[in-house]
Scaffold this active site. Structure first.
Site, short mmCIF file in Angstrom:
data_model
loop_
_atom_site.label_atom_id
_atom_site.label_comp_id
_atom_site.label_asym_id
_atom_site.label_seq_id
_atom_site.Cartn_x
_atom_site.Cartn_y
_atom_site.Cartn_z
N ARG A 233 0.85 -1.18 0.00
CA ARG A 233 0.00 0.00 0.00
C ARG A 233 0.89 1.23 0.00
NH1 ARG A 233 -3.75 -2.35 -1.72
NH2 ARG A 233 -5.82 -2.63 -0.78
N GLU A 262 -3.26 7.80 -4.63
CA GLU A 262 -3.59 7.34 -5.99
C GLU A 262 -4.90 7.98 -6.47
OE1 GLU A 262 -3.76 3.08 -5.91
OE2 GLU A 262 -1.71 2.89 -5.19
N HIS A 280 -0.62 0.77 -10.28
CA HIS A 280 -1.31 -0.18 -9.40
C HIS A 280 -1.90 -1.34 -10.20
CE1 HIS A 280 -3.56 -0.55 -5.30
NE2 HIS A 280 -3.20 -1.73 -5.78
#
Length: 317
Positions: A233, A262, A280
């Protein structure tokens, strides 16, 4: 089970939507002109939530007081306040196992790209520089002889370790506690792990317990030959500290698939030559995402058919 009402806060994959529509009565919060009005209308009937990265907390649970299960898409679930769910007697599930190998493949690919600057080399070729300016510069780092320190030796961490062993890397790890049956050296603190390795692989989940765990102190311990890879993360790394460490040469480079905010990525990171970035995509193959979606469906179906979920999160006991 068509009489059972399910809330879907955000759009999900077709494999999820089609199956849930066939099994349950699905209320799509994202399609409502007034989501609050929809919750007032159907909130008391909602017994399950199918969701992908939508926040679940007391504020939502109070509006769906008869909910029994939150079926979350993804192995990470820091967007779900598990304590609030436990207090409301709501079980939380996620989708482990089905994405382990895909994410581990991505992690190791990102490591190779970062150490050998393969993305930058491709850009050199595509820009015409090979023909017009000559060969791409020799990379200052190599994968040979490296020691990988894994922060978070869970399912994915172990899968990455297996790949690293095949490439001849030494392995050590840090987590909440030393694991039985694991032969890799254990380090009780993240700083100690950084001292012991030159390649820090972050597989830790997000949340308050890990936020900014990788800070200035840890990065300095990693050293000037250090490489940081993050497929866990974005919140685990203090991005400001990472940028400073890279700019000042305190570490060699970084490969990042996740970021603090993000989809925003700091411009300062993008300007650094020894940083490899991905949007991602750790589990982002059609096959793996479909398997994850199927697990969302299976958790809901199993719960309402048998009273047991397929993959509850660890806090559910």
């Amino acid at each position: 089970m068509s009489s059972i009402d399910i809330l879907m806060p955000r759009p999900m994959l077709p494999i999820v939507q089609e199956q849930l529509d066939a099994k349950f009565t699905v209320h799509r919060l994202y399609e409502a002109e007034n989501p609050e009005s929809l919750l007032q209308e159907v909130g008391d009937r909602i017994r399950g939530v199918a969701m992908s990265f939508a926040p679940v907390n007391k504020a939502l649970l109070d509006k769906i007081p008869n909910a029994e299960i939150v079926s979350s898409f993804g192995v990470g679930y820091d967007h779900v306040n598990v304590d609030d769910c436990i207090a409301a007697n709501v079980i939380v599930t996620h989708t482990p196992d089905v994405l382990t190998e895909e994410v581990a493949d991505t992690a190791f690919g990102l490591l190779l790209m970062t150490v050998r600057e393969l993305g930058q080399a491709e850009t050199w070729l595509r820009s015409g520089n090979w023909e017009n300016k000559g060969p791409f510069a020799l990379t200052g780092a190599t994968l040979q002889g490296r020691t990988m320190g894994i922060f978070g030796l869970g399912r994915i961490g172990k899968a990455i370790a297996r790949r690293a062993e095949a490439f001849g890397l030494s392995i050590c790890y840090h987590g909440r506690s030393k694991q039985d049956g694991v032969d890799y050296p254990y380090h009780a603190s993240l700083k100690d792990l950084a001292h012991a390795c030159d390649t820090l692989m972050i597989v830790a989940p997000g949340g308050v317990g890990t936020e900014h765990s990788v800070n200035t102190e840890v990065l300095e311990a990693l050293g000037p030959n250090g490489i940081v890879i993050n497929i866990g993360r974005g919140s685990v790394i203090d991005e400001a500290a990472l940028i400073e460490a890279l700019e000042q040469g305190k570490i060699y480079g970084a490969g990042l698939d996740v970021f603090e905010h993000e989809p925003h990525v700091p411009e300062a990171l993008l300007k650094l030559e020894r940083v490899t970035v991905l949007p991602h995509v750790g589990s982002a193959s059609q096959a793996t995402r479909n398997a994850m979606g199927q697990r969302v469906v299976d958790n809901l179906t199993s719960w309402f058919e048998t009273g047991k979920a397929v993959s509850p999160v660890p806090e559910m006991g």
